[in-house]
Design a protein around this motif. Structure first.
Motif, PDB file in Angstrom:
ATOM      1  N   LEU A 352       0.536  -1.047  -0.002  1.00  0.00           N
ATOM      2  CA  LEU A 352      -0.193  -0.221  -0.373  1.00  0.00           C
ATOM      3  C   LEU A 352       1.181   1.083   0.087  1.00  0.00           C
ATOM      4  O   LEU A 352       0.069   2.097  -0.022  1.00  0.00           O
ATOM      5  N   LEU A 353       1.976   1.437   0.761  1.00  0.00           N
ATOM      6  CA  LEU A 353       3.036   2.040   0.592  1.00  0.00           C
ATOM      7  C   LEU A 353       3.938   2.326   0.085  1.00  0.00           C
ATOM      8  O   LEU A 353       5.142   3.095   0.662  1.00  0.00           O
ATOM      9  N   SER A 354       4.503   1.207  -1.485  1.00  0.00           N
ATOM     10  CA  SER A 354       4.955   1.052  -1.553  1.00  0.00           C
ATOM     11  C   SER A 354       5.976   2.488  -2.690  1.00  0.00           C
ATOM     12  O   SER A 354       4.765   3.158  -2.898  1.00  0.00           O
ATOM     13  N   SER A 355       7.128   3.086  -2.548  1.00  0.00           N
ATOM     14  CA  SER A 355       7.551   3.876  -3.365  1.00  0.00           C
ATOM     15  C   SER A 355       8.351   3.349  -4.815  1.00  0.00           C
ATOM     16  O   SER A 355       8.563   4.404  -5.521  1.00  0.00           O
ATOM     17  N   THR A 356       7.733   2.227  -4.781  1.00  0.00           N
ATOM     18  CA  THR A 356       8.115   1.590  -6.552  1.00  0.00           C
ATOM     19  C   THR A 356       7.737   1.210  -7.242  1.00  0.00           C
ATOM     20  O   THR A 356       6.950   1.711  -8.320  1.00  0.00           O
ATOM     21  N   PHE A 357       6.587   1.057  -6.915  1.00  0.00           N
ATOM     22  CA  PHE A 357       5.385   0.045  -7.927  1.00  0.00           C
ATOM     23  C   PHE A 357       4.301   2.130  -8.031  1.00  0.00           C
ATOM     24  O   PHE A 357       4.227   3.265  -7.334  1.00  0.00           O
ATOM     25  N   MET A 358       3.695   2.204  -8.803  1.00  0.00           N
ATOM     26  CA  MET A 358       3.149   3.304  -9.780  1.00  0.00           C
ATOM     27  C   MET A 358       2.166   3.339  -9.496  1.00  0.00           C
ATOM     28  O   MET A 358       1.374   4.317 -10.072  1.00  0.00           O
ATOM     29  N   GLU A 359       1.279   2.460 -10.647  1.00  0.00           N
ATOM     30  CA  GLU A 359      -0.133   1.525 -11.682  1.00  0.00           C
ATOM     31  C   GLU A 359      -0.132   0.413 -10.279  1.00  0.00           C
ATOM     32  O   GLU A 359       0.088  -0.252  -9.418  1.00  0.00           O
ATOM     33  N   ILE A 360      -1.938   0.866 -10.325  1.00  0.00           N
ATOM     34  CA  ILE A 360      -2.307  -0.026  -9.506  1.00  0.00           C
ATOM     35  C   ILE A 360      -4.004  -0.734 -10.318  1.00  0.00           C
ATOM     36  O   ILE A 360      -4.271  -0.270 -11.312  1.00  0.00           O
ATOM     37  N   GLY A 361      -4.280  -2.098  -9.738  1.00  0.00           N
ATOM     38  CA  GLY A 361      -5.550  -2.882 -10.910  1.00  0.00           C
ATOM     39  C   GLY A 361      -6.675  -3.215 -10.056  1.00  0.00           C
ATOM     40  O   GLY A 361      -5.908  -3.974  -8.967  1.00  0.00           O
ATOM     41  N   VAL A 362      -7.496  -3.201  -9.367  1.00  0.00           N
ATOM     42  CA  VAL A 362      -8.195  -2.954  -8.010  1.00  0.00           C
ATOM     43  C   VAL A 362      -9.094  -4.800  -8.627  1.00  0.00           C
ATOM     44  O   VAL A 362     -10.154  -4.134 -10.340  1.00  0.00           O
ATOM     45  N   GLY A 363      -9.694  -5.632  -7.981  1.00  0.00           N
ATOM     46  CA  GLY A 363     -10.624  -6.180  -9.408  1.00  0.00           C
ATOM     47  C   GLY A 363     -11.905  -6.744  -7.647  1.00  0.00           C
ATOM     48  O   GLY A 363     -11.430  -7.243  -6.650  1.00  0.00           O
ATOM     49  N   TYR A 364     -13.404  -6.452  -7.691  1.00  0.00           N
ATOM     50  CA  TYR A 364     -13.623  -7.385  -6.735  1.00  0.00           C
ATOM     51  C   TYR A 364     -15.376  -8.381  -6.985  1.00  0.00           C
ATOM     52  O   TYR A 364     -15.192  -8.154  -8.674  1.00  0.00           O
ATOM     53  N   THR A 365     -14.631  -9.250  -6.804  1.00  0.00           N
ATOM     54  CA  THR A 365     -16.331 -10.604  -7.119  1.00  0.00           C
ATOM     55  C   THR A 365     -16.631 -10.602  -6.123  1.00  0.00           C
ATOM     56  O   THR A 365     -16.275 -11.286  -4.894  1.00  0.00           O
ATOM     57  N   PHE A 366     -18.078 -11.240  -6.177  1.00  0.00           N
ATOM     58  CA  PHE A 366     -19.128 -11.396  -5.450  1.00  0.00           C
ATOM     59  C   PHE A 366     -19.735 -12.749  -5.588  1.00  0.00           C
ATOM     60  O   PHE A 366     -20.467 -12.302  -7.155  1.00  0.00           O
ATOM     61  N   TYR A 367     -20.015 -13.834  -4.833  1.00  0.00           N
ATOM     62  CA  TYR A 367     -20.446 -15.294  -5.451  1.00  0.00           C
ATOM     63  C   TYR A 367     -20.747 -15.978  -3.498  1.00  0.00           C
ATOM     64  O   TYR A 367     -19.796 -15.775  -2.801  1.00  0.00           O
ATOM     65  N   ASP A 368     -22.098 -16.469  -3.191  1.00  0.00           N
ATOM     66  CA  ASP A 368     -22.640 -17.055  -2.479  1.00  0.00           C
ATOM     67  C   ASP A 368     -21.599 -16.734  -1.242  1.00  0.00           C
ATOM     68  O   ASP A 368     -21.273 -16.849  -0.216  1.00  0.00           O
ATOM     69  N   ASN A 369     -22.210 -14.987  -1.158  1.00  0.00           N
ATOM     70  CA  ASN A 369     -21.855 -14.143  -0.148  1.00  0.00           C
ATOM     71  C   ASN A 369     -20.685 -14.652   0.700  1.00  0.00           C
ATOM     72  O   ASN A 369     -20.992 -13.548   1.324  1.00  0.00           O
ATOM     73  N   PHE A 370     -19.804 -14.086  -0.156  1.00  0.00           N
ATOM     74  CA  PHE A 370     -17.985 -13.600   0.032  1.00  0.00           C
ATOM     75  C   PHE A 370     -17.971 -12.610  -1.054  1.00  0.00           C
ATOM     76  O   PHE A 370     -18.507 -12.826  -1.472  1.00  0.00           O
ATOM     77  N   GLY A 371     -16.777 -12.150  -0.490  1.00  0.00           N
ATOM     78  CA  GLY A 371     -16.447 -10.868  -1.076  1.00  0.00           C
ATOM     79  C   GLY A 371     -15.334 -11.440  -1.632  1.00  0.00           C
ATOM     80  O   GLY A 371     -14.158 -11.579  -0.135  1.00  0.00           O
ATOM     81  N   TYR A 372     -14.389 -10.782  -2.657  1.00  0.00           N
ATOM     82  CA  TYR A 372     -13.034 -11.217  -3.069  1.00  0.00           C
ATOM     83  C   TYR A 372     -12.686 -10.332  -3.281  1.00  0.00           C
ATOM     84  O   TYR A 372     -12.610  -9.547  -4.608  1.00  0.00           O
ATOM     85  N   TYR A 373     -11.575  -9.901  -3.516  1.00  0.00           N
ATOM     86  CA  TYR A 373     -10.866  -8.557  -3.587  1.00  0.00           C
ATOM     87  C   TYR A 373      -9.093  -9.155  -4.091  1.00  0.00           C
ATOM     88  O   TYR A 373      -8.524  -9.758  -3.432  1.00  0.00           O
ATOM     89  N   VAL A 374      -9.081  -8.729  -4.873  1.00  0.00           N
ATOM     90  CA  VAL A 374      -7.394  -7.949  -6.221  1.00  0.00           C
ATOM     91  C   VAL A 374      -6.669  -7.045  -6.672  1.00  0.00           C
ATOM     92  O   VAL A 374      -7.676  -6.567  -6.692  1.00  0.00           O
TER      93      VAL A 374
END
Length: 385
Positions: A352-374
């Protein structure tokens, strides 16, 4: 004979003196040991279940990845951190290469774990604040810091770091150092470095860059995601097909990246820029986790963060990934807060606080009452003309 005589004496006393014995006081049992909460939680049983957490493998990978343990893992009590006297000394001695000895052959782009065995030759006890960090030459996608376990003077410690081999043929070297809590580099024998030297014998062909239109607009640190990346935005043929009836939620993705960038602003760091190719790779893995009940970085098709990012068309010089799943689902702010406070794998927060990385991609999926984040963090590979 002593026991027999005692028995006869008791009989005589009982018959002649008519004595009565006092009933012994009931034995007081010690209270049961307090059971600490497990490190992970069970899958849902119809009632609210605490978040399923992810433990480090890094293991698991050179990508600062973490993996989930299901269902419940045995809890190991946390050892108290030592308090060193101000005049203690720091020193170490190299013992052996436990894995990847010098000049080992490694395929380009492969993920591997390098482990050194060292001995604490100083008088200070290693513990909180002692870290292994990259020092010079190639970082090979090493995390910002690897915390050391508690190690007494004279004891040996295996220090492991997850790395990714450069994707170019030839000899590659990375140098690492141990730092004390004050940030000072520790002497190791007559040097201060622990190194990894590998020979890349062949490479993995990268997918050509795919140009696509961003689905997000950024203003300062605020990002709005209007749609979930689809196959129409790039070649998804390398991604595993997710066939369950999942749903996505762009609002949660928006909240996640805004929470991350707000956190970075609080720490005087520039915001991450949302990249549609990284979005596509993150969403593909979130879908895969949801449909196959996964809480790890390796997909059901054995894909890795590196292969998924490459399949999206993004050319990364370095990357990492955070994953999370819970029932009931957390909000975007909630999952960022969880990663910030995770003490099991501090690499969640380092990403979250990296000074190396500059770009980001976010994925979220909901299934069977679970939420999955990547969330995928990356720095693009620069082109030299």
């Amino acid at each position: 004979m002593i026991h027999k005589s005692f028995a006869v004496t008791c009989v005589i006393i009982l018959l002649l003196a008519a004595c009565t014995g006092q009933t012994p006081a009931p034995t007081t049992q010690p209270p049961p040991s307090e059971t600490l909460p497990p490190a992970t939680t069970q899958a849902p049983t119809g009632t609210n279940t605490p978040a399923i957490t992810l433990t480090p493998h890094l293991t698991n990978t050179s990508l600062a990845e973490t993996s989930a343990v299901l269902p419940t893992a045995t809890f190991t009590p946390v050892l108290p951190q030592p308090t060193n006297p101000v005049d203690c000394t720091n020193g170490a001695s190299f013992v052996t290469d436990v894995t990847i000895p010098d000049n080992s052959d490694v395929v380009g782009g492969a993920i591997f774990t390098k482990t050194w065995r060292v001995r604490n030759t100083g008088t200070c006890v290693w513990g909180s604040g002692y870290t292994l960090t990259h020092y010079s030459d190639e970082p090979m996608n090493a995390p910002a810091a690897v915390p050391l376990d508690v190690t007494q003077s004279g004891e040996e410690l295996d220090i492991s770091v997850d790395l990714r081999a450069p994707n170019s043929v030839g000899t590659h070297r990375g140098n690492f150092v141990i730092k004390n809590p004050a940030g000072l580099i520790m002497q190791i024998d007559n040097d201060s470095r622990l190194w990894v030297i590998i020979n890349v014998t062949n490479t993995v062909t990268s997918t050509p860059t795919i140009t696509s239109t961003s689905t997000a607009a950024a203003t300062n640190s605020t990002v709005t995601i209007t749609s979930t990346p689809s196959a129409a935005e790039g070649d998804n043929s390398a991604f595993v097909a997710a066939t369950c009836s999942f749903s996505t939620d762009p609002a949660k993705e928006t909240e996640t990246i805004n929470a991350i960038n707000t956190y970075r602003e609080q720490n005087d760091l520039p915001p991450y820029t949302l990249n549609p190719q990284l979005e596509r790779a993150a969403q593909a893995h979130a879908n895969d986790m949801a449909c196959n009940n996964l809480f790890v970085h390796t997909g059901s098709d054995k894909s890795t963060p590196h292969t998924r990012v490459t399949a999206s068309g993004y050319r990364a010089s370095s990357l990492s990934e955070n994953v999370y799943g819970s029932y009931p689902p957390l909000t975007g702010q909630g999952v960022v807060t969880w990663w910030r406070n995770d003490q099991t794998d501090v690499r969640h927060n380092l990403n979250l606080l990296s000074s190396t990385f500059m770009e980001i991609g976010v994925g979220y999926t909901f299934y069977d009452n679970f939420g999955y984040y990547v969330v995928i963090f990356a720095a693009p590979k620069t082109t030299v003309r």
